[in-house]
Each structure stands twice: as structure tokens, then as C-alpha cells.
Design a protein around this motif. Sequence first.
Motif, PDB file in Angstrom:
ATOM      1  N   LYS A 144      90.428 -46.286  33.171  1.00  0.00           N
ATOM      2  CA  LYS A 144      91.629 -45.868  33.913  1.00  0.00           C
ATOM      3  C   LYS A 144      91.280 -45.479  35.345  1.00  0.00           C
ATOM      4  CE  LYS A 144      92.520 -42.604  30.960  1.00  0.00           C
ATOM      5  NZ  LYS A 144      91.348 -42.897  30.086  1.00  0.00           N
ATOM      6  N   SER A 145      90.269 -44.613  35.485  1.00  0.00           N
ATOM      7  CA  SER A 145      89.899 -44.154  36.825  1.00  0.00           C
ATOM      8  C   SER A 145      89.339 -45.299  37.669  1.00  0.00           C
ATOM      9  CB  SER A 145      88.869 -43.020  36.735  1.00  0.00           C
ATOM     10  OG  SER A 145      89.437 -41.898  36.091  1.00  0.00           O
ATOM     11  N   SER A 146      88.675 -46.254  37.008  1.00  0.00           N
ATOM     12  CA  SER A 146      88.164 -47.423  37.732  1.00  0.00           C
ATOM     13  C   SER A 146      89.314 -48.240  38.310  1.00  0.00           C
ATOM     14  CB  SER A 146      87.320 -48.292  36.796  1.00  0.00           C
ATOM     15  OG  SER A 146      86.248 -47.560  36.253  1.00  0.00           O
ATOM     16  N   ILE A 198      86.829 -41.137  43.543  1.00  0.00           N
ATOM     17  CA  ILE A 198      87.343 -40.818  42.206  1.00  0.00           C
ATOM     18  C   ILE A 198      86.205 -40.874  41.184  1.00  0.00           C
ATOM     19  CG2 ILE A 198      88.914 -41.606  40.389  1.00  0.00           C
ATOM     20  CD1 ILE A 198      90.745 -42.661  42.630  1.00  0.00           C
ATOM     21  N   ALA A 199      86.128 -39.853  40.333  1.00  0.00           N
ATOM     22  CA  ALA A 199      85.031 -39.750  39.361  1.00  0.00           C
ATOM     23  C   ALA A 199      85.164 -40.799  38.258  1.00  0.00           C
ATOM     24  CB  ALA A 199      85.015 -38.349  38.753  1.00  0.00           C
ATOM     25  N   ILE A 200      84.114 -41.600  38.121  1.00  0.00           N
ATOM     26  CA  ILE A 200      84.009 -42.621  37.055  1.00  0.00           C
ATOM     27  C   ILE A 200      82.686 -42.365  36.354  1.00  0.00           C
ATOM     28  CG2 ILE A 200      83.695 -45.093  36.616  1.00  0.00           C
ATOM     29  CD1 ILE A 200      85.413 -45.526  39.207  1.00  0.00           C
ATOM     30  N   THR A 253      86.050 -37.688  31.233  1.00  0.00           N
ATOM     31  CA  THR A 253      85.710 -37.389  32.631  1.00  0.00           C
ATOM     32  C   THR A 253      86.927 -36.856  33.383  1.00  0.00           C
ATOM     33  OG1 THR A 253      84.015 -39.106  32.621  1.00  0.00           O
ATOM     34  CG2 THR A 253      84.820 -38.372  34.781  1.00  0.00           C
ATOM     35  N   THR A 254      88.051 -37.491  33.206  1.00  0.00           N
ATOM     36  CA  THR A 254      89.277 -37.037  33.873  1.00  0.00           C
ATOM     37  C   THR A 254      90.004 -36.066  32.958  1.00  0.00           C
ATOM     38  OG1 THR A 254      89.461 -39.195  34.949  1.00  0.00           O
ATOM     39  CG2 THR A 254      91.430 -37.798  34.953  1.00  0.00           C
ATOM     40  N   ARG A 255      90.226 -34.844  33.409  1.00  0.00           N
ATOM     41  CA  ARG A 255      90.871 -33.825  32.575  1.00  0.00           C
ATOM     42  C   ARG A 255      92.225 -33.389  33.099  1.00  0.00           C
ATOM     43  NH1 ARG A 255      87.621 -32.499  28.341  1.00  0.00           N
ATOM     44  NH2 ARG A 255      89.707 -32.194  27.495  1.00  0.00           N
ATOM     45  N   VAL A 260      98.742 -42.465  39.564  1.00  0.00           N
ATOM     46  CA  VAL A 260      98.378 -41.161  39.007  1.00  0.00           C
ATOM     47  C   VAL A 260      97.307 -41.382  37.949  1.00  0.00           C
ATOM     48  CG1 VAL A 260      99.184 -39.038  37.938  1.00  0.00           C
ATOM     49  CG2 VAL A 260     100.739 -40.362  39.410  1.00  0.00           C
ATOM     50  N   ASP A 261      96.101 -40.915  38.239  1.00  0.00           N
ATOM     51  CA  ASP A 261      95.018 -40.958  37.249  1.00  0.00           C
ATOM     52  C   ASP A 261      95.276 -39.867  36.209  1.00  0.00           C
ATOM     53  OD1 ASP A 261      92.696 -41.793  36.054  1.00  0.00           O
ATOM     54  OD2 ASP A 261      91.346 -40.788  37.469  1.00  0.00           O
ATOM     55  N   THR A 262      94.977 -40.170  34.951  1.00  0.00           N
ATOM     56  CA  THR A 262      95.298 -39.220  33.880  1.00  0.00           C
ATOM     57  C   THR A 262      94.154 -39.146  32.860  1.00  0.00           C
ATOM     58  OG1 THR A 262      96.280 -40.866  32.383  1.00  0.00           O
ATOM     59  CG2 THR A 262      97.743 -39.890  34.038  1.00  0.00           C
TER      60      THR A 262
HETATM   61 MG    MG Z   1      89.068 -41.086  34.144  1.00  0.00          MG
END
Ligand code: MG
Length: 133
Positions: free
Chosen positions: A17-19, A30-32, A38-40, A58-60
Motif C-alpha cells: 500500500k505504502s509503495s 514514505i516508510a516502506i 509499518t503504517t499504523r 491516503v496511506d492506511t
Molecule cells: Mg504501509
Amino acid sequence: MITAPVFAVVGHPNKGKSSVVATLSQNDAIAIALEPGTTRQRQAYPLSVDGHTLYTLVDTPGFQRPRRVLEWLQAHSVSASDHAQTVQAFVTQHRGDGRFTDECELLAPLIDGAGIIYVSMARCPTAPNTKQR
Ligand SMILES: [Mg+2]
Ligand SMILES: Nc1nc2c(ncn2[C@@H]2O[C@H](COP(=O)(O)OP(=O)(O)OP(=O)(O)O)[C@@H](O)[C@H]2O)c(=O)[nH]1
């Protein structure tokens, strides 16, 4: 003035998702990571060109207990026309109780009217009998 669309990028943990968000918003910060979880928290990333926002992603966090969420939604929904209100009710009831923290984060932008980009990895499908809490 036309409002730029907002899309929530959702899916299971560690599916990229973050990628997707980093690529489509052209944001290398953005943290991958290899580790799931990883994403909280949800975080909005606009893509702007010449000072104009074309869209916002929106990253989730990933779903932790999707079957429990679905059970709750099905038990509290009377017809298809009340789905939006039922999701709103789920978040209102569970926000802050610690059981569905990630789900409340990822559903919040949908309640606010975001569209959905669902991310899955075709080569690593989610196992149908995956155990969950
Ligand atoms: Mg993520
Ligand atoms: N093979 C493959 N790996 C990918 C792809 N996209 C991302 N990854 C890798 O998958 C891992 C997870 O990527 P993330 O973008 O952090 O995934 P996420 O869904 O945001 O993860 P959480 O925030 O933990 O839910 C990283 O090691 C990425 O390098 C892809 O298209 N193919």
C-alpha cells in the motif's frame, strides 16, 4: 473550482500500500518495510503539479481482523442503502476501544468520502484459511 479527488489506499498488511502511495504521490519519504504493520496511522499525501493538487492519496494500516469487521457490519446492516452509515457506526463504536484500532484508521477516510484503491499482490495472495484474532 473542482475539488481534487481523494483515494484511500487499503488492503491487508504488507501488500505494498505504502509503495503504491509513494509512487503515485512521488514521495520518497514514505516508510516502506519488509515487516507488516509499518503504517499504523492514516496519512494524506497530495500530488501537486504547478501548485495545483491533482489528487490526494491516503496511506492506511492494513486490515488486522477483516472477518470480525465484516461480521459486525453484516449484523448491523439492514439493507445495501445503509452501508455507509453502518461503517460510520462501526468506527464510532470501536474508536478508542483498542480492538479495531487499525480498522478505524483505515475506514475513517472512506467515511469522509474517499474513493478506494485496493492493493493486493497477485503472487502472494492472502491465504483463505489465515487465522486471525
Ligand atoms: Mg504501509
Ligand atoms: N514483490 C513485490 N514486492 C513489493 C511490491 N510493492 C512493495 N513490495 C515490498 O513489500 C513490502 C511491503 O511494502 P509496503 O509498501 O511497506 O506495504 P504496506 O502494505 O504499506 O505494509 P504495512 O504498512 O505494513 O501494512 C516491502 O518490502 C516492499 O518492498 C511489489 O509490487 N512486488
